[in-house]
Design an enzyme around this catalytic site. Structure first.
Site, PDB file in Angstrom:
ATOM      1  N   TYR A 194       0.792  -1.226   0.000  1.00  0.00           N
ATOM      2  CA  TYR A 194       0.000   0.000   0.000  1.00  0.00           C
ATOM      3  C   TYR A 194       0.831   1.288   0.000  1.00  0.00           C
ATOM      4  CZ  TYR A 194      -4.301  -2.715   0.794  1.00  0.00           C
ATOM      5  OH  TYR A 194      -5.361  -3.585   0.675  1.00  0.00           O
TER       6      TYR A 194
ATOM      7  N   LYS B  78       2.816 -14.538   4.837  1.00  0.00           N
ATOM      8  CA  LYS B  78       2.910 -15.530   3.765  1.00  0.00           C
ATOM      9  C   LYS B  78       4.396 -15.795   3.529  1.00  0.00           C
ATOM     10  CE  LYS B  78       0.807 -18.091   0.737  1.00  0.00           C
ATOM     11  NZ  LYS B  78       0.001 -19.250   1.113  1.00  0.00           N
TER      12      LYS B  78
ATOM     13  N   ASP C 245      -6.047  -5.264   6.014  1.00  0.00           N
ATOM     14  CA  ASP C 245      -7.217  -4.680   5.364  1.00  0.00           C
ATOM     15  C   ASP C 245      -8.234  -5.797   5.070  1.00  0.00           C
ATOM     16  OD1 ASP C 245      -8.897  -3.037   3.935  1.00  0.00           O
ATOM     17  OD2 ASP C 245      -7.541  -2.716   2.250  1.00  0.00           O
TER      18      ASP C 245
ATOM     19  N   ASP D 130      -3.440 -17.600   4.595  1.00  0.00           N
ATOM     20  CA  ASP D 130      -4.526 -18.426   4.051  1.00  0.00           C
ATOM     21  C   ASP D 130      -5.057 -19.370   5.128  1.00  0.00           C
ATOM     22  OD1 ASP D 130      -1.976 -19.497   3.861  1.00  0.00           O
ATOM     23  OD2 ASP D 130      -2.259 -20.431   1.907  1.00  0.00           O
TER      24      ASP D 130
END
Ligand code: NAD
Length: 362
Positions: free
Chosen positions: A140, A187, A244, A220
């Site tokens: 971002y 991740k 987010d 995930d």
């Protein structure tokens, strides 16, 4: 009013349902009796119309001066929402108006306590999680580039300084609020370097807080865990983009985005805004759920040192939801924004709250 000097607070009604939920939150905050001098400032479409810019200097300056604000949601158009701010001869371009606001005011933590409530129907087990979203970096930062007409790149930036800061903030919060576990989401099995550094910073900071458990999940797997065993997640630290996304997931698990409040915390300025957006699909209909923004009001009161009033607002919200009579359509009910607000204001009246609320009263 109790004779105390009023707190100076900027209020930015924002776009879409913003003005409706702002009216609700201000009504509830005023019903606590805490004296507040509100200073209205514009951002978003209203500011674009008045000043020709969605985030004018006058609004940023007002927020810097008051150091605390209640901020409604702002529309951020898809693909074309970049915002340029010029200050002291320096020009910065940000990917969206909300991103610009957070970065211009140098907030670093987006704190989103999201929980299930008795009386709110949800197919999921009970949730009580505090999301700590890092908001200064990650994808971002808006460093995107076309590499020819058919290829676009985005840079993901993770630094030790920002990552350690958000983990330290989360562990200190956990210690202060008697939370027992901090979990990192990442991740790092694919983004070995960026998310790998984020995770390593979590481990390094955790070593200084031996009384608080620390674990981590791939983002995930974390989604499944939040849906199936939300009770295993307590304080959840995430880089900007996952934070987010998982905030909305948690709002959905709790029953609605309209139950998910938030605070943007910085060294100088903090401002309080719901996790949800401007909800243009229901704007102006008087049916927006005001609870997330009312709970933002409670967080704001806590930030101002008015902890007793903050607890009373939280207790009044829980009491009204439990009654099941005043649920807006997003929660499966038929109540209107103003009716929910009135029920919460009525519940705040002396003698109306249950034992929990009375203890917090004052
Ligand atoms: P949204 O959160 O505005 O709405 C998603 C869905 O949830 C909609 O169906 C909406 O009606 C519903 N919803 C949201 N808040 C609700 C509430 N309080 N009560 C009842 N229902 C509610 O997300 P979106 O539709 O993806 O975004 C709309 C606009 O808001 C976009 O321009 C987006 O960029 C912006 N946005 C702003 C912020 C912010 O200001 N911090 C955050 C997210 C999105």
């Amino acid at each position: 009013m109790n004779g105390k000097r009023p707190h100076e607070v900027v209020v930015v009604p924002g776009d879409g349902i913003g003005p409706e939920i702002t009216e609700a939150a201000v009504r509830v905050i005023e019903a606590t009796g805490v004296p507040i001098a509100w200073h209205e400032a514009l951002a978003g479409e209203a500011a674009r119309q008045r000043y020709g810019h969605p985030l004018p200097d006058v609004t940023l300056d007002a927020m810097r001066t008051a150091r605390v604000a209640l901020k409604g949601p702002l529309l951020a158009p898809k693909q074309t929402g970049r915002v340029t701010i010029r200050r002291e001869g320096v020009e910065n371009t940000y990917p969206s108006v909300n991103n610009a606001l957070r970065r211009e005011l140098a907030v670093f933590a987006n704190v989103r306590p999201i929980k299930s409530y008795a009386g709110v129907p949800s197919p999921f087990p009970a949730l009580d999680v505090v999301i700590m979203r890092e908001v200064t970096e990650d994808t971002y930062i808006g460093w995107e580039e076309m590499k020819g007409p058919d290829e676009a790149w985005a840079i993901k930036r993770i630094t030790r300084q920002a990552s350690e800061r958000i983990f330290r903030f989360a562990f200190q919060y956990a210690r202060r609020e008697s939370r027992r576990r901090v979990t990192a989401g990442h991740k790092a099995n694919v983004l070995n370097l960026t998310d790998g550094l984020f995770l390593q910073c979590g481990r390094d900071v955790a070593a200084g807080f031996p009384e608080i458990a620390f674990d981590d999940y791939m983002v995930d797997a974390l989604c499944v865990r939040l849906v199936k065993q939300p009770e295993t997640i307590d304080v959840l630290v995430l880089p900007n983009q996952y934070g987010d996304i998982l905030s909305d997931l948690c709002g959905g698990i709790a029953g609605s985005l309209g139950l998910a409040p938030g605070a943007n915390v910085g060294e100088q300025v903090s401002f309080f805004e719901a996790s949800h957006g401007a909800a243009p699909d229901i704007a102006g209909q008087g049916i927006a759920n005001p609870i997330a923004f009312i709970l933002c009001g409670a967080m704001l009161l806590g930030h101002l040192g008015e902890g007793e009033a903050a607890k009373r607002v939280q207790a009044a919200v829980a009491t009204v939801l439990k009654q099941g009579r005043w649920l807006t359509p997003d929660l499966g009910g038929r109540a209107r924004t103003a009716e929910v607000t009135s029920a919460i204001v009525d519940t705040l009246q002396p003698g109306r709250l249950g034992v929990e609320g009375e203890k917090g009263g004052g």
